[in-house]
Write a protein that holds these residues in place. Sequence first.
Motif, PDB file in Angstrom:
ATOM      1  N   VAL A  55      -0.873  -1.314   2.087  1.00 18.79           N
ATOM      2  CA  VAL A  55      -0.749  -2.613   2.720  1.00 18.79           C
ATOM      3  C   VAL A  55      -0.957  -2.381   4.215  1.00 18.79           C
ATOM      4  N   GLN A  67      -7.034  -3.461   4.855  1.00 19.61           N
ATOM      5  CA  GLN A  67      -7.501  -2.860   6.115  1.00 19.61           C
ATOM      6  C   GLN A  67      -7.278  -3.879   7.237  1.00 19.61           C
ATOM      7  N   SER A  68      -6.270  -3.594   8.046  1.00 18.06           N
ATOM      8  CA  SER A  68      -5.817  -4.581   9.024  1.00 18.06           C
ATOM      9  C   SER A  68      -6.932  -5.070   9.960  1.00 18.06           C
TER      10      SER A  68
HETATM   11  N1  LIG Z   1      -6.136   1.663   7.953  1.00 21.07           N
HETATM   12  C1  LIG Z   1      -5.132   0.934   7.225  1.00 21.07           C
HETATM   13  C2  LIG Z   1      -3.839   1.721   7.226  1.00 21.07           C
HETATM   14  C3  LIG Z   1      -2.820   1.067   6.323  1.00 21.07           C
HETATM   15  C4  LIG Z   1      -1.553   1.899   6.179  1.00 21.07           C
HETATM   16  O1  LIG Z   1      -1.437   3.029   6.679  1.00 21.07           O
HETATM   17  N2  LIG Z   1      -0.593   1.305   5.467  1.00 21.07           N
HETATM   18  C5  LIG Z   1       0.668   1.960   5.179  1.00 21.07           C
HETATM   19  C6  LIG Z   1       1.824   1.048   5.540  1.00 21.07           C
HETATM   20  S1  LIG Z   1       1.791   0.622   7.252  1.00 21.07           S
HETATM   21  C7  LIG Z   1       0.725   2.216   3.696  1.00 21.07           C
HETATM   22  O2  LIG Z   1       0.449   1.344   2.902  1.00 21.07           O
HETATM   23  N3  LIG Z   1       1.082   3.447   3.308  1.00 21.07           N
HETATM   24  C8  LIG Z   1       1.169   3.838   1.939  1.00 21.07           C
HETATM   25  C9  LIG Z   1       0.198   4.932   1.606  1.00 21.07           C
HETATM   26  O3  LIG Z   1      -0.672   5.262   2.427  1.00 21.07           O
HETATM   27  O4  LIG Z   1       0.304   5.457   0.506  1.00 21.07           O
HETATM   28  C10 LIG Z   1      -4.929  -0.452   7.881  1.00 21.07           C
HETATM   29  O5  LIG Z   1      -5.141  -0.568   9.091  1.00 21.07           O
HETATM   30  O6  LIG Z   1      -4.608  -1.400   7.159  1.00 21.07           O
END
Ligand SMILES: N[C@@H](CCC(=O)N[C@@H](CS)C(=O)NCC(=O)O)C(=O)O
Length: 223
Positions: A55, A67-68
């Motif tokens: 997420v 992907q934010s």
């Molecule tokens: N590049 C992605 C990074 C997303 C990200 O790192 N999300 C984290 C939470 S902030 C997550 O879901 N981590 C769980 C995992 O990677 O398994 C974005 O910008 O959306």
Amino acid sequence: MAGKPKLHYFNARGRMESIRWLLAAAGVEFEEKFLQTPEDLDKLVNDGSLMFQQVPMVEIDGMKLVQSRAILNYIATKYNLYGKDIKERALIDMYVEGVADLSEMILLLPIAPPGEKDAKLQLIKQKTTNRYFPAFEKVLKSHGQDYLVGNKLSKADIQLVELVYYVEELDSSLTANFPLLKALKARVSNLPTVKKFLQPGSQRKPPMDEESLEEARKIFRLK
Ligand SMILES: N[C@@H](CCC(=O)N[C@@H](CS)C(=O)NCC(=O)O)C(=O)O
């Protein structure tokens, strides 16, 4: 008529907060579904909702976007916050990437090992006052307009002002030498949509505290 966008994240700022800011500034109402347990995350992963098992995820216009930055770009395009041509868009992208670099450092500060926190905070302050804020002040000074690009509100202004709020939370003196940046903050904060978002009780999230850090560690199985 399409329903409200639905935001899937946990109940904290993290990588969703800029999306909340942008939607709010665009005057778009949104719903939030908060992850509370690792199983909530598993459910989204297992039903195929998360392309990269991560997420933020936003349900919007029949899509499940992850992907934010992609999500921000879609919202900015849809609500006319992304410049009038490819040159304006390139400037907006360039400014937003600068904002993102400093924001990332601030985002990661709470999870820094205790022994490294102080040094990281000093680095953030130094980069703010010596690199990022002078660069944006210079842009504003160069054209004397109300907004960063094309004399019109764009996602660059909204994301920069969001960042200014975070920097001031760390140290309110860091904006002291940047009058045009402060004026931009005031201008954007006074837009009726943003003003509403800045009121208590809105969907804006508070700074990360120990409790929300613990929740993140649990949901994302970080320990
Ligand atoms: N590049 C992605 C990074 C997303 C990200 O790192 N999300 C984290 C939470 S902030 C997550 O879901 N981590 C769980 C995992 O990677 O398994 C974005 O910008 O959306």
